[in-house]
Scaffold this active site. Sequence first.
Site, short mmCIF file in Angstrom:
data_model
loop_
_atom_site.label_atom_id
_atom_site.label_comp_id
_atom_site.label_asym_id
_atom_site.label_seq_id
_atom_site.Cartn_x
_atom_site.Cartn_y
_atom_site.Cartn_z
N GLY A 128 0.83 -1.19 0.00
CA GLY A 128 0.00 0.00 0.00
C GLY A 128 0.87 1.25 0.00
CB CYS A 167 5.61 -4.01 0.46
SG CYS A 167 7.03 -4.17 -0.63
CE1 TYR A 168 1.28 1.29 5.53
CE2 TYR A 168 -0.25 -0.54 5.79
CZ TYR A 168 0.16 0.74 6.15
OH TYR A 168 -0.52 1.43 7.12
CG HIS A 180 5.86 -5.76 -4.26
ND1 HIS A 180 4.58 -5.57 -3.81
CD2 HIS A 180 6.55 -4.65 -3.88
CE1 HIS A 180 4.49 -4.40 -3.20
NE2 HIS A 180 5.68 -3.83 -3.24
CD GLU A 221 2.84 -8.52 -5.10
OE1 GLU A 221 2.54 -7.33 -4.90
OE2 GLU A 221 3.63 -9.15 -4.36
CB SER A 268 -20.51 -8.19 -26.34
OG SER A 268 -19.42 -8.96 -25.83
N GLY A 269 -20.75 -11.32 -27.50
CA GLY A 269 -20.05 -12.27 -28.35
C GLY A 269 -18.57 -12.34 -28.05
N GLY A 270 -18.07 -11.45 -27.17
CA GLY A 270 -16.68 -11.50 -26.76
C GLY A 270 -16.43 -12.60 -25.75
CB VAL A 271 -13.28 -13.88 -24.24
CG1 VAL A 271 -12.89 -15.02 -23.30
CG2 VAL A 271 -12.53 -14.00 -25.56
CG ASP A 272 -14.26 -10.63 -20.84
OD1 ASP A 272 -13.44 -11.57 -20.81
OD2 ASP A 272 -13.93 -9.44 -20.98
CB SER A 273 -20.47 -11.09 -22.79
OG SER A 273 -20.19 -11.27 -24.16
CE LYS A 279 -10.13 -10.56 -21.71
NZ LYS A 279 -11.52 -10.36 -22.23
#
Length: 547
Positions: free
Chosen positions: A87, A114-115, A203, A205, A257-262, A403
């Site tokens: 942070g 870290c923080y 870090h 990560e 929408s036809g995209g990957v997410d939707s 994603k």
Amino acid sequence: MDGRDERRSNHDHGADVLPPDGQDFPPGKAGAEPDELVVVLDFGAQYNQLIARRIRECRVYSKILPSSTPLSRILELKPKGIVLSGGPASVYGAGAPTCDPGLFRSGIPVLGICYGMQLMAHLLGGEVEAARRREYGRTTLRITERAGGPLVSGLPPETEVWMSHGDLVTRPPEGFLVTACSEGSPVAVMEDPVRRLCAVQFHPEVVHTPQGKDLLANFLFRYCGCLGDWTMGSFIENTIQEIKVRAAGEKVVCALSGGVDSSVAAVLVHRAVGEALTCIFVDHGLLRKDEAAGAVTFFRDRMGMHVRHVEASVRFLERLRGVTDPEGKRVRIGREFIKVFEEEARTIGDTRFLVQGTLYPDVIESGGEGSGKAAVIKTHHNVGGLPPEMKMELIEPLRHLFKDEVRALGLELGLPEEIVWRQPFPGPGLAVRILGEVTGEKLEILKEADAVIREEIAGAGLSREIWQYFAVLLDLKSVGVMGDERTYARAVALRAVTSEDGMTADWAKIPYPVLNRVSSRILNEVDGVNRVVYDITSKPPATIEWE
């Protein structure tokens, strides 16, 4: 990222980390709730979700909570471990975020990053001071002669780590061993195996710490005793069960929408509610060339889902008339979407829920959640564009996924690769790839130019290497010469980036012959364009989209 100097670092999706002793992960379990949970307390860094993501890569379920979460609430969750994130604050500063000191007496293993390390030291009686010289970037971590703590077990004597801090721990609390140091941090890793408390100044990560996932795995498997039995299969089972309970007996519509997410969100919710789901595909005229018809056909005919095709291109263009500010475009498009959905839902009758394919990068770039401390980078139409008077409740099953995780989920659900590996496309569509006002003429120019770059990238076999590739229509004209005559026409910018999760990205090194073919075709085939440029800016400092 921590202690007086928060900066943004690139990160990546690395190789899987194995549990101790090189054992394979056990097969995932199905069930309504994960058997193992690690809580990440958010102290305000922009990319804290990456910590949770790295934990999930070790097949341990993770959940982010605000740093202000009461200890009683944390204990109710029965976590196997707790991580204190980085942070921007200083632990000795006025109003610095903190946590209940009882956390360290709970018996639950705690890892400070870290923080989080500085806070642990501060609350337990150690000393934290401002560094004489800020430590930022790659540095060498050296395991000390007093090594022996579980956190650094198996790490080489020297390894590269990513530092980003202006404060540091100068004296650890009583009972802690210093198991690693760096040139600028005499206490780079501290551990108290008896109380199962440990912390790192760097870090782990981020990809710039190559052994970071090994260190996180040591915390999960050596300190917390996790088994690592959370998989996409178990995520599917858990999510379906949650949606079944929440939406039982209710009608649901999905913003498709036809995209990957939707697409992934729609299939996942369809598994949960079946015929109660109706997908609404809004053709706002801002899609890529020939895109609308293909999406509707796939989900209606191949997937057997209820799909309503709404033609609304004139309506959206009118809503965007005269709007040049990108935030204004996103908000207007988001609100118009909701209006369309509500109108369509009323014709279905008594619809309570709206499904959206919102991802976590959308959320954090729109200002984050939980702590409320993350900066707004840009408002996403499906986050900041939602009007307060919206009548339906949201179901966002992908809200805490990146994603690459969504792609893995899509494959697990049985979606074909042409859907799963489709490149990301912004919810506001081509409206945010046209700088300035959106008009029908500009849309046609951009659709044709965008079709060229997509065809050439695919033809060159680069479509899986490049995260996104598209054209942007600039809000300017320039002088040119075509056919021995002076021209004054529009300029198109090409944008192509490589990335793993969209949080950071590098500009793609497309071979010159491919770039040449794209430029030549656009100039010869697209009316109204006399100049093509290539964007070689990474994210950060830029975003992937121009608006």
